[in-house]
Design a protein around this motif. Sequence first.
Motif, PDB file in Angstrom:
ATOM      1  N   LYS A  45      -8.002 -30.227 -16.206  1.00  0.00           N
ATOM      2  CA  LYS A  45      -7.145 -29.517 -17.157  1.00  0.00           C
ATOM      3  C   LYS A  45      -7.869 -28.272 -17.641  1.00  0.00           C
ATOM      4  O   LYS A  45      -9.010 -28.346 -18.104  1.00  0.00           O
ATOM      5  N   MET A  47      -7.506 -25.288 -20.348  1.00  0.00           N
ATOM      6  CA  MET A  47      -6.752 -24.965 -21.553  1.00  0.00           C
ATOM      7  C   MET A  47      -5.979 -23.660 -21.374  1.00  0.00           C
ATOM      8  O   MET A  47      -6.476 -22.699 -20.779  1.00  0.00           O
ATOM      9  N   ASN A  48      -4.730 -23.666 -21.883  1.00  0.00           N
ATOM     10  CA  ASN A  48      -3.834 -22.508 -21.788  1.00  0.00           C
ATOM     11  C   ASN A  48      -3.537 -22.133 -20.343  1.00  0.00           C
ATOM     12  O   ASN A  48      -3.297 -20.960 -20.030  1.00  0.00           O
ATOM     13  N   SER A  51      -2.579 -27.598 -15.335  1.00  0.00           N
ATOM     14  CA  SER A  51      -3.462 -28.660 -14.868  1.00  0.00           C
ATOM     15  C   SER A  51      -3.191 -28.947 -13.389  1.00  0.00           C
ATOM     16  O   SER A  51      -2.119 -28.646 -12.866  1.00  0.00           O
ATOM     17  N   ASP A 138      -4.997 -37.495 -22.484  1.00  0.00           N
ATOM     18  CA  ASP A 138      -4.917 -36.054 -22.715  1.00  0.00           C
ATOM     19  C   ASP A 138      -5.853 -35.659 -23.849  1.00  0.00           C
ATOM     20  O   ASP A 138      -5.863 -36.282 -24.917  1.00  0.00           O
ATOM     21  N   ASN A 140      -7.850 -31.997 -25.748  1.00  0.00           N
ATOM     22  CA  ASN A 140      -7.944 -30.545 -25.883  1.00  0.00           C
ATOM     23  C   ASN A 140      -9.345 -30.148 -26.317  1.00  0.00           C
ATOM     24  O   ASN A 140     -10.017 -30.897 -27.047  1.00  0.00           O
ATOM     25  N   ILE A 142     -11.035 -27.045 -28.367  1.00  0.00           N
ATOM     26  CA  ILE A 142     -10.762 -25.889 -29.220  1.00  0.00           C
ATOM     27  C   ILE A 142     -12.081 -25.152 -29.452  1.00  0.00           C
ATOM     28  O   ILE A 142     -13.061 -25.758 -29.909  1.00  0.00           O
ATOM     29  N   VAL A 161      -5.394 -35.816 -27.872  1.00  0.00           N
ATOM     30  CA  VAL A 161      -4.070 -35.278 -28.178  1.00  0.00           C
ATOM     31  C   VAL A 161      -3.153 -36.328 -28.793  1.00  0.00           C
ATOM     32  O   VAL A 161      -2.358 -36.026 -29.689  1.00  0.00           O
ATOM     33  N   THR A 164      -4.776 -37.114 -32.329  1.00  0.00           N
ATOM     34  CA  THR A 164      -5.420 -35.937 -32.951  1.00  0.00           C
ATOM     35  C   THR A 164      -6.765 -36.284 -33.586  1.00  0.00           C
ATOM     36  O   THR A 164      -7.222 -35.603 -34.511  1.00  0.00           O
ATOM     37  N   TYR A 225     -10.917 -38.912 -19.853  1.00  0.00           N
ATOM     38  CA  TYR A 225     -10.109 -37.691 -19.928  1.00  0.00           C
ATOM     39  C   TYR A 225     -10.164 -36.817 -18.666  1.00  0.00           C
ATOM     40  O   TYR A 225      -9.547 -35.765 -18.634  1.00  0.00           O
ATOM     41  N   VAL A 228     -11.950 -31.452 -18.457  1.00  0.00           N
ATOM     42  CA  VAL A 228     -11.232 -30.535 -19.337  1.00  0.00           C
ATOM     43  C   VAL A 228     -12.094 -29.292 -19.505  1.00  0.00           C
ATOM     44  O   VAL A 228     -13.307 -29.391 -19.738  1.00  0.00           O
ATOM     45  N   ALA A 230     -12.280 -25.207 -21.215  1.00  0.00           N
ATOM     46  CA  ALA A 230     -11.767 -24.137 -22.078  1.00  0.00           C
ATOM     47  C   ALA A 230     -12.520 -22.859 -21.751  1.00  0.00           C
ATOM     48  O   ALA A 230     -13.756 -22.867 -21.646  1.00  0.00           O
TER      49      ALA A 230
END
Length: 291
Positions: A45, A47-48, A51, A138, A140, A142, A161, A164, A225, A228, A230
Amino acid sequence: MRKSISYLSGLRIVLWIFILPLVIFSSYGQEVKKNSVRIKADYIKVMNSQSYLDIKVISRIDRQMQDVPNIEMEVYYEFDNDEFPLGKTKTNMSGASRFFLPPLTEIKADSTGTYTLGVSFGGNENFKRGSRSVSFKDANIITQLLEIDSTNYIKASLINVIDTMPVVNSSMRVQVQRLIRPLKIGEDFNYTDENGTILVPVEAGIPGPEGILTLEVVLADSDDYGTVKAITKAPYGIPIVRDNSFNERSLWAPRDRTPYFILIFTILLLVLTWGPIMYLIRNLYKIYKSQ
């Protein structure tokens, strides 16, 4: 007449006794020649971005592991003991394929928030059928750029996700994108704290186009996960100065950009070397003609 008929019948029976095992053995041997395939699927995955699954297919052929090219596979997701197709993909000459996934909102997860994707190969005349599944939750990442005591930092938080909640005690690496191989910065293992956060200093003096560094924060091959990533642009680098001297007249320039002093020196050397020789040849020719 009856003897000849019985003789032919007996001959046919004998031939079938010998031929039938050969036919069975031949068909069985052809089936045995099929090789098993091993499918590897990694969920990634960004980010933005979209995937995808990185798929690799290999097989043991003649006692060596070899890539399996040009085979078509089906990609699907599993939910409630059923399979739902997502599409098809085909391996390239290196036995690899990248299948871009739809948004996870279009894929159903189980009660724990776990997604299960499958890759299936139906088999052909050379290879047996095979399949592979991968499960993940899932998450994320940041990121945030900070400056503390004149030192540049990148801060990254890993968040689940579904609830949270921060993901603690997970190792993430920070690296700078490069053409061939990324440049790692910070520690080899940066473990998230109780807030799911890491804080990594960005060393000064790293060159980048117009002083911009492309930083990557990566959670790699997590059991929960997947992978991932970013990507963040940071004005922390030193601008790269383009060297245009290649098009100037220099020793390392192309031959049509040879420095003038080398051209002049080469011409003078040729004149000084061949001039006397040509003068001697001319005089010898005159002596020969005068005789």
